[in-house]
Design an enzyme around this catalytic site. Structure first.
Site, PDB file in Angstrom:
ATOM      1  N   GLY A   1       0.777  -1.236   0.000  1.00 39.96           N
ATOM      2  CA  GLY A   1       0.000   0.000   0.000  1.00 39.96           C
ATOM      3  C   GLY A   1       0.804   1.280   0.000  1.00 39.96           C
ATOM      4  O   GLY A   1       0.315   2.334   0.421  1.00 39.96           O
TER       5      GLY A   1
ATOM      6  N   ARG B   1     -15.102 -17.866  -9.644  1.00 40.37           N
ATOM      7  CA  ARG B   1     -14.537 -16.567 -10.052  1.00 40.37           C
ATOM      8  C   ARG B   1     -15.658 -15.555 -10.350  1.00 40.37           C
ATOM      9  O   ARG B   1     -15.572 -14.397  -9.957  1.00 40.37           O
ATOM     10  CB  ARG B   1     -13.660 -16.777 -11.300  1.00 40.37           C
ATOM     11  CG  ARG B   1     -12.579 -15.729 -11.484  1.00 40.37           C
ATOM     12  CD  ARG B   1     -11.415 -15.946 -10.534  1.00 40.37           C
ATOM     13  NE  ARG B   1     -10.534 -14.774 -10.508  1.00 40.37           N
ATOM     14  CZ  ARG B   1      -9.648 -14.563  -9.542  1.00 40.37           C
ATOM     15  NH1 ARG B   1      -9.565 -15.378  -8.521  1.00 40.37           N
ATOM     16  NH2 ARG B   1      -8.861 -13.487  -9.574  1.00 40.37           N
TER      17      ARG B   1
ATOM     18  N   MET C   1      -3.560  -6.870  -7.527  1.00 45.03           N
ATOM     19  CA  MET C   1      -3.097  -8.045  -8.265  1.00 45.03           C
ATOM     20  C   MET C   1      -4.234  -8.890  -8.833  1.00 45.03           C
ATOM     21  O   MET C   1      -4.078 -10.087  -9.029  1.00 45.03           O
ATOM     22  CB  MET C   1      -2.224  -8.911  -7.335  1.00 45.03           C
ATOM     23  CG  MET C   1      -0.952  -8.224  -6.929  1.00 45.03           C
ATOM     24  SD  MET C   1       0.062  -7.901  -8.414  1.00 45.03           S
ATOM     25  CE  MET C   1       1.065  -6.558  -7.813  1.00 45.03           C
TER      26      MET C   1
ATOM     27  N   ASN D   1      -4.521   2.745 -13.544  1.00 42.26           N
ATOM     28  CA  ASN D   1      -3.585   1.790 -12.947  1.00 42.26           C
ATOM     29  C   ASN D   1      -2.180   2.373 -12.961  1.00 42.26           C
ATOM     30  O   ASN D   1      -1.831   3.147 -13.854  1.00 42.26           O
ATOM     31  CB  ASN D   1      -3.607   0.481 -13.753  1.00 42.26           C
ATOM     32  CG  ASN D   1      -2.638  -0.568 -13.216  1.00 42.26           C
ATOM     33  OD1 ASN D   1      -2.649  -0.878 -12.034  1.00 42.26           O
ATOM     34  ND2 ASN D   1      -1.762  -1.076 -14.082  1.00 42.26           N
TER      35      ASN D   1
ATOM     36  N   HIS E   1       1.654   1.247 -13.358  1.00 45.18           N
ATOM     37  CA  HIS E   1       2.477   0.097 -13.762  1.00 45.18           C
ATOM     38  C   HIS E   1       3.942   0.482 -13.589  1.00 45.18           C
ATOM     39  O   HIS E   1       4.350   1.572 -14.031  1.00 45.18           O
ATOM     40  CB  HIS E   1       2.178  -0.303 -15.212  1.00 45.18           C
ATOM     41  CG  HIS E   1       2.956  -1.506 -15.651  1.00 45.18           C
ATOM     42  ND1 HIS E   1       2.661  -2.787 -15.203  1.00 45.18           N
ATOM     43  CD2 HIS E   1       4.035  -1.621 -16.448  1.00 45.18           C
ATOM     44  CE1 HIS E   1       3.539  -3.629 -15.732  1.00 45.18           C
ATOM     45  NE2 HIS E   1       4.380  -2.959 -16.481  1.00 45.18           N
TER      46      HIS E   1
ATOM     47  N   GLU F   1     -10.192  -3.481 -21.255  1.00 45.03           N
ATOM     48  CA  GLU F   1     -10.460  -4.913 -21.022  1.00 45.03           C
ATOM     49  C   GLU F   1      -9.190  -5.752 -21.079  1.00 45.03           C
ATOM     50  O   GLU F   1      -9.149  -6.862 -20.571  1.00 45.03           O
ATOM     51  CB  GLU F   1     -11.452  -5.432 -22.083  1.00 45.03           C
ATOM     52  CG  GLU F   1     -12.843  -4.798 -22.014  1.00 45.03           C
ATOM     53  CD  GLU F   1     -13.749  -5.448 -20.943  1.00 45.03           C
ATOM     54  OE1 GLU F   1     -14.839  -4.894 -20.695  1.00 45.03           O
ATOM     55  OE2 GLU F   1     -13.360  -6.469 -20.365  1.00 45.03           O
TER      56      GLU F   1
ATOM     57  N   ASP G   1      -2.774  -3.732 -19.235  1.00 44.30           N
ATOM     58  CA  ASP G   1      -1.777  -2.655 -19.435  1.00 44.30           C
ATOM     59  C   ASP G   1      -1.851  -2.042 -20.830  1.00 44.30           C
ATOM     60  O   ASP G   1      -0.838  -1.589 -21.370  1.00 44.30           O
ATOM     61  CB  ASP G   1      -0.349  -3.201 -19.183  1.00 44.30           C
ATOM     62  CG  ASP G   1      -0.192  -3.757 -17.779  1.00 44.30           C
ATOM     63  OD1 ASP G   1       0.603  -4.698 -17.610  1.00 44.30           O
ATOM     64  OD2 ASP G   1      -0.893  -3.278 -16.868  1.00 44.30           O
TER      65      ASP G   1
HETATM   66  C1  GRF Z   1       4.178  -1.459  -7.026  1.00 44.61           C
HETATM   67  O1  GRF Z   1       5.443  -1.791  -7.550  1.00 44.61           O
HETATM   68  C2  GRF Z   1       3.265  -1.088  -8.144  1.00 44.61           C
HETATM   69  O2  GRF Z   1       3.889  -0.443  -9.209  1.00 44.61           O
HETATM   70  C3  GRF Z   1       2.809  -2.408  -8.612  1.00 44.61           C
HETATM   71  O3  GRF Z   1       2.662  -3.201  -7.453  1.00 44.61           O
HETATM   72  C4  GRF Z   1       3.488  -2.686  -6.439  1.00 44.61           C
HETATM   73  C5  GRF Z   1       2.563  -2.337  -5.291  1.00 44.61           C
HETATM   74  O4  GRF Z   1       3.107  -1.550  -4.404  1.00 44.61           O
HETATM   75  N1  GRF Z   1       1.573  -2.296  -9.347  1.00 44.61           N
HETATM   76  P1  GRF Z   1       2.253  -0.940  -3.177  1.00 44.61           P
HETATM   77  O5  GRF Z   1       1.267  -1.990  -2.722  1.00 44.61           O
HETATM   78  O6  GRF Z   1       1.569   0.296  -3.694  1.00 44.61           O
HETATM   79  O7  GRF Z   1       3.295  -0.637  -2.159  1.00 44.61           O
END
Ligand code: GRF
Length: 211
Positions: free
Chosen positions: A12, A66, A91, A108, A110, A148, A151
């Site tokens: 987080g 799911r 995730m 998002n 990345h 959809e 990335d």
């Molecule tokens: C980070 O590296 C972010 O770029 C990726 O997942 C990781 C999460 O980090 N999507 P956090 O949970 O915000 O510390």
């Protein structure tokens, strides 16, 4: 006031950056109304609690399949009626129900310069392992709209970070977070809250404040 739901799975630190930037006024006209997590042990939930932000855990383990998990995730997000959903180290592949209901309103972060090192299998530390393996001299982070696919949505902001000779995946991840992720994600939220981000096909345009 832009109502923001932040979806998390781990430490987080990106959530914390958003909390801190709202607190110091860097992000204007926005409030985090909800934190949604798929992992009951995530430290991100402690960060939300400390900041007094309503948080919930929607874990796939709690559902028979799911589809039931996806429906529950959408229902939980809908309860907060956000204007914007921010995936901050989330995730879980965003279910089609959520993409459809919040089209153009999901972003998002990345940890690479899309289109490099993105797509299936490119998440968390793996991204930095692949960048080091390929020998690139510059990497960074990208904030993009979510569609959809994985990335592939229109890019909003990117920030480059130099790779150092002695970098490990861990040192690189930390520097990309500090020097890129924790800067451009809050910045993107502020721009959206000011109505300054326009999607134009596969691209975005950042409008001048005066526009
Ligand atoms: C980070 O590296 C972010 O770029 C990726 O997942 C990781 C999460 O980090 N999507 P956090 O949970 O915000 O510390």
């Amino acid at each position: 006031m832009l109502r923001v739901t932040v979806c998390v799975s781990g430490g987080g630190t990106n959530l914390q950056a958003i909390i801190d930037r709202i607190a110091d006024g860097t992000i204007r006209n926005a409030q985090i109304v909800q934190v949604v997590c798929n992992n009951p042990g995530a430290f991100a939930l402690e960060r939300a609690a400390k900041a007094g932000i309503p948080a919930c855990c929607v874990s796939p383990k709690d559902y028979p399949d799911r589809e039931a998990f996806h429906e529950a995730l959408l229902a939980k997000i809908n309860e907060a009626a956000p204007d914007l959903i921010v995936l901050a180290g989330f995730m879980v592949a965003v279910p089609h129900q959520v993409c459809a209901a919040y089209a153009g309103r999901i972003i998002n972060i990345h940890p690479a310069l899309i289109p490099s090192f993105c797509g299936k299998g490119h998440y968390g530390l793996h991204v930095h392992e692949k960048a080091l393996e390929r020998g690139v001299k510059v990497t960074g982070a990208t904030v993009h709209f979510v569609d959809e696919d994985l990335d592939t949505g229109p890019i909003i902001l990117q920030k480059a970070v130099d790779i150092q000779e002695d970098d490990t995946p861990q040192t690189l991840q930390r520097r990309v977070m500090e020097q890129a992720e924790w800067i451009i994600l809050p910045r993107a939220i502020d721009l959206i809250a000011q109505g300054r981000v326009r999607i134009e096909g596969r691209r975005t345009r950042i409008l001048d404040a005066a526009d």
